[in-house]
Each structure stands twice: as structure tokens, then as C-alpha cells.
Design a protein around this motif. Sequence first.
Motif, PDB file in Angstrom:
ATOM      1  N   UNK A  66      -8.841 -49.283   7.845  1.00  0.00           N
ATOM      2  CA  UNK A  66      -8.298 -48.377   6.829  1.00  0.00           C
ATOM      3  C   UNK A  66      -6.817 -48.160   7.120  1.00  0.00           C
ATOM      4  N   UNK A  67      -5.964 -48.532   6.164  1.00  0.00           N
ATOM      5  CA  UNK A  67      -4.524 -48.377   6.326  1.00  0.00           C
ATOM      6  C   UNK A  67      -3.978 -47.524   5.178  1.00  0.00           C
ATOM      7  N   UNK A  68      -3.449 -46.335   5.504  1.00  0.00           N
ATOM      8  CA  UNK A  68      -2.929 -45.407   4.498  1.00  0.00           C
ATOM      9  C   UNK A  68      -1.429 -45.224   4.701  1.00  0.00           C
ATOM     10  N   UNK A  69      -0.671 -45.332   3.613  1.00  0.00           N
ATOM     11  CA  UNK A  69       0.786 -45.245   3.691  1.00  0.00           C
ATOM     12  C   UNK A  69       1.313 -44.157   2.770  1.00  0.00           C
ATOM     13  N   UNK A  70       2.113 -43.268   3.334  1.00  0.00           N
ATOM     14  CA  UNK A  70       2.799 -42.249   2.548  1.00  0.00           C
ATOM     15  C   UNK A  70       4.293 -42.507   2.585  1.00  0.00           C
ATOM     16  N   UNK A  71       4.921 -42.512   1.408  1.00  0.00           N
ATOM     17  CA  UNK A  71       6.367 -42.723   1.309  1.00  0.00           C
ATOM     18  C   UNK A  71       6.992 -41.544   0.578  1.00  0.00           C
ATOM     19  N   UNK A  72       8.071 -40.999   1.144  1.00  0.00           N
ATOM     20  CA  UNK A  72       8.780 -39.867   0.551  1.00  0.00           C
ATOM     21  C   UNK A  72      10.234 -40.271   0.326  1.00  0.00           C
ATOM     22  N   UNK A  73      10.720 -40.034  -0.891  1.00  0.00           N
ATOM     23  CA  UNK A  73      12.122 -40.345  -1.188  1.00  0.00           C
ATOM     24  C   UNK A  73      12.928 -39.062  -1.207  1.00  0.00           C
ATOM     25  N   UNK A  74      14.036 -39.087  -0.456  1.00  0.00           N
ATOM     26  CA  UNK A  74      14.993 -37.993  -0.431  1.00  0.00           C
ATOM     27  C   UNK A  74      16.351 -38.584  -0.807  1.00  0.00           C
ATOM     28  N   UNK A  75      16.747 -38.428  -2.060  1.00  0.00           N
ATOM     29  CA  UNK A  75      17.973 -39.080  -2.501  1.00  0.00           C
ATOM     30  C   UNK A  75      17.821 -40.587  -2.413  1.00  0.00           C
ATOM     31  N   UNK A  76      18.714 -41.229  -1.673  1.00  0.00           N
ATOM     32  CA  UNK A  76      18.635 -42.677  -1.489  1.00  0.00           C
ATOM     33  C   UNK A  76      17.825 -43.069  -0.256  1.00  0.00           C
ATOM     34  N   UNK A  77      17.323 -42.093   0.483  1.00  0.00           N
ATOM     35  CA  UNK A  77      16.578 -42.360   1.715  1.00  0.00           C
ATOM     36  C   UNK A  77      15.081 -42.324   1.452  1.00  0.00           C
ATOM     37  N   UNK A  78      14.363 -43.369   1.850  1.00  0.00           N
ATOM     38  CA  UNK A  78      12.908 -43.409   1.750  1.00  0.00           C
ATOM     39  C   UNK A  78      12.324 -43.440   3.155  1.00  0.00           C
ATOM     40  N   UNK A  79      11.460 -42.479   3.449  1.00  0.00           N
ATOM     41  CA  UNK A  79      10.785 -42.409   4.749  1.00  0.00           C
ATOM     42  C   UNK A  79       9.320 -42.786   4.533  1.00  0.00           C
ATOM     43  N   UNK A  80       8.869 -43.817   5.230  1.00  0.00           N
ATOM     44  CA  UNK A  80       7.515 -44.346   5.052  1.00  0.00           C
ATOM     45  C   UNK A  80       6.737 -44.259   6.358  1.00  0.00           C
ATOM     46  N   UNK A  81       5.501 -43.781   6.257  1.00  0.00           N
ATOM     47  CA  UNK A  81       4.632 -43.625   7.431  1.00  0.00           C
ATOM     48  C   UNK A  81       3.248 -44.187   7.113  1.00  0.00           C
ATOM     49  N   UNK A  82       2.722 -45.020   8.002  1.00  0.00           N
ATOM     50  CA  UNK A  82       1.404 -45.628   7.813  1.00  0.00           C
ATOM     51  C   UNK A  82       0.461 -45.207   8.934  1.00  0.00           C
ATOM     52  N   UNK A  83      -0.706 -44.711   8.557  1.00  0.00           N
ATOM     53  CA  UNK A  83      -1.759 -44.355   9.509  1.00  0.00           C
ATOM     54  C   UNK A  83      -2.827 -45.441   9.473  1.00  0.00           C
ATOM     55  N   UNK A  84      -3.111 -46.028  10.605  1.00  0.00           N
ATOM     56  CA  UNK A  84      -4.096 -47.111  10.714  1.00  0.00           C
ATOM     57  C   UNK A  84      -5.319 -46.655  11.485  1.00  0.00           C
ATOM     58  N   UNK A  85      -6.485 -46.883  10.907  1.00  0.00           N
ATOM     59  CA  UNK A  85      -7.731 -46.522  11.572  1.00  0.00           C
ATOM     60  C   UNK A  85      -8.861 -47.379  11.047  1.00  0.00           C
ATOM     61  N   UNK A  86     -10.082 -46.917  11.266  1.00  0.00           N
ATOM     62  CA  UNK A  86     -11.246 -47.661  10.803  1.00  0.00           C
ATOM     63  C   UNK A  86     -12.423 -47.477  11.730  1.00  0.00           C
ATOM     64  N   UNK A  87     -13.472 -48.240  11.466  1.00  0.00           N
ATOM     65  CA  UNK A  87     -14.701 -48.118  12.246  1.00  0.00           C
ATOM     66  C   UNK A  87     -15.399 -49.466  12.363  1.00  0.00           C
ATOM     67  N   UNK A  88     -15.922 -49.720  13.547  1.00  0.00           N
ATOM     68  CA  UNK A  88     -16.711 -50.927  13.794  1.00  0.00           C
ATOM     69  C   UNK A  88     -18.115 -50.496  14.199  1.00  0.00           C
ATOM     70  N   UNK A  89     -19.133 -51.154  13.645  1.00  0.00           N
ATOM     71  CA  UNK A  89     -20.514 -50.863  14.013  1.00  0.00           C
ATOM     72  C   UNK A  89     -21.215 -52.178  14.349  1.00  0.00           C
ATOM     73  N   UNK A  90     -22.328 -52.069  15.031  1.00  0.00           N
ATOM     74  CA  UNK A  90     -23.005 -53.273  15.518  1.00  0.00           C
ATOM     75  C   UNK A  90     -24.403 -53.414  14.952  1.00  0.00           C
ATOM     76  N   UNK A  91     -24.686 -52.629  13.924  1.00  0.00           N
ATOM     77  CA  UNK A  91     -26.046 -52.614  13.396  1.00  0.00           C
ATOM     78  C   UNK A  91     -26.339 -53.834  12.566  1.00  0.00           C
ATOM     79  N   UNK A  92     -25.382 -54.255  11.729  1.00  0.00           N
ATOM     80  CA  UNK A  92     -25.709 -55.347  10.799  1.00  0.00           C
ATOM     81  C   UNK A  92     -24.469 -56.158  10.504  1.00  0.00           C
TER      82      UNK A  92
END
Length: 243
Positions: free
Chosen positions: A217-243
Motif C-alpha cells: 500500500x503506497x499513499x502519497x499526499x502532495x501540498x502546494x504552497x505557491x510555487x512549492x510542492x511538498x510531497x510525502x509518501x507512506x509505504x506499508x502493507x501486509x503479507x500473509x502465509x495462509x493462501x
Amino acid sequence: MKLKKHSMLVLLALLLLLLIEPGMAMAQEPPPPIEAQIVEKTGMNTLFAYGNPIGEGKEALESTMQEIERLERARREEERTITPKGWYNYHYYYSASAQAPWSGSAVLTKYDNTHVHLSVSPFYGTVTIDGHTKTIWPGASPYYSDEIRLSEGWYFKGHGISVTAGSGGIGGSWSAAGQTVSFDSGWVNTAGWAFSLSNFYINVFADSHISIYAVSDSATGSHRFGNQIVTVTANGGKRWWVW
């Protein structure tokens, strides 16, 4: 004579302008900042924007945000109870967050306790995901983001996988291709009234007749302040062994 008439018309127009109240001669003021506004609502998600007046402080929104989250969690629980179940059912949870320093504070993107429902029958498995993802600018200089964009992608790992997602609404879209389901709010104009986007979603879905054993799961938030864009990505997820 014509010149005299023209001069009289000009004087009359000036007189009318002086008589009009200052507020009437200007463009209409924008509406005051509000605590929460629905930017998009579909069968799969509700996208909120949060904002409040500078004088109140951003901490004043906390109770409103908590109540909205409580109601949306209750709705997801109701949806979850009618999810088709296989012979064996498993529930997993995962979280992730990331931030980027900027202008004395930091832009934040996060999700907490994203829920994974794995349903397994002989030769068939399904995965359904629901959660809550948000991006926020908690700083004071500037107080608001000019524009905010929130996107997220769920990549399912395994073999013979197919994925589905519902259609988007105003301001956002869902798509499904290969082994990935994607959401993108697009740029939301928040200048002068909002500093956060918050997306509640259900029914991100994948299935397989061979194997399905994890999701990234990769989620990205981008905020623009004037000409400046600040981008942050949170990476996570889950692995299971059932199937």
C-alpha cells in the motif's frame, strides 16, 4: 451639445459609484472557512477536506475529525458484515506514516489500522481492504495549503490475480489494472479554507484461483504552497502465509 450630454453621463456614473456601498462595488467575499466538506462521495469512498479559521487554531478541529472518523468506521463495519465469506476467513491490519519537514513544520501522510479481510475456499481466495488515509499540513506559515492531492495504490502479490474498483466521483477517480487498484483525488483547491484531505474507503478487491499472499500500500499526499510542492509518501502493507 453632444459633448455636454457625454459629460453629464460621466458625472452621473461617478455619482452612482459614490453612492454604492463599498461592499456592493466589490466582488463577493468567499464563504468563511468550514470544519469539514465532502469533496467526493461514491459507493467506495468519502473524501473530506478539513479546515477552520486561523483564529481557532488547527487543534480545534480534533473533535470534529474524531466524530467523522467514528461515523465512517461504523459505516465500514456495517459493510464488512455483509461481505461474502469463504470457508476460512482471516483479518489483518497494517499502518504506515511519513513526513517531510517544511517551513517550520512538516507535511504528513498516514493511514492507521487499514483492514484486510482474506476469505479462502478450495482453489479460490479473495482479499477486501477498507481503511482511512489522510494527508495534512499542520503548520502555521502559511496556515492553508493552496492545493492538496491525495493518491493511493494497492498492489496485490500472487499469481492469476484480478482486481476491481468502483467508479470515482467529483474530484477523484478509482481505477483497476493488472494487480493494482488506484485512487487519485486530483488537485483540490484548498486556498484560504483547508489544510487536510482525508479519504475513507471500502471494497478495494482482488481475487485469484491460484494464489494471493500479500498487498503493498503506497499513499502519497502532495501540498502546494505557491510555487512549492511538498510531497510525502507512506509505504506499508501486509503479507500473509495462509493462501
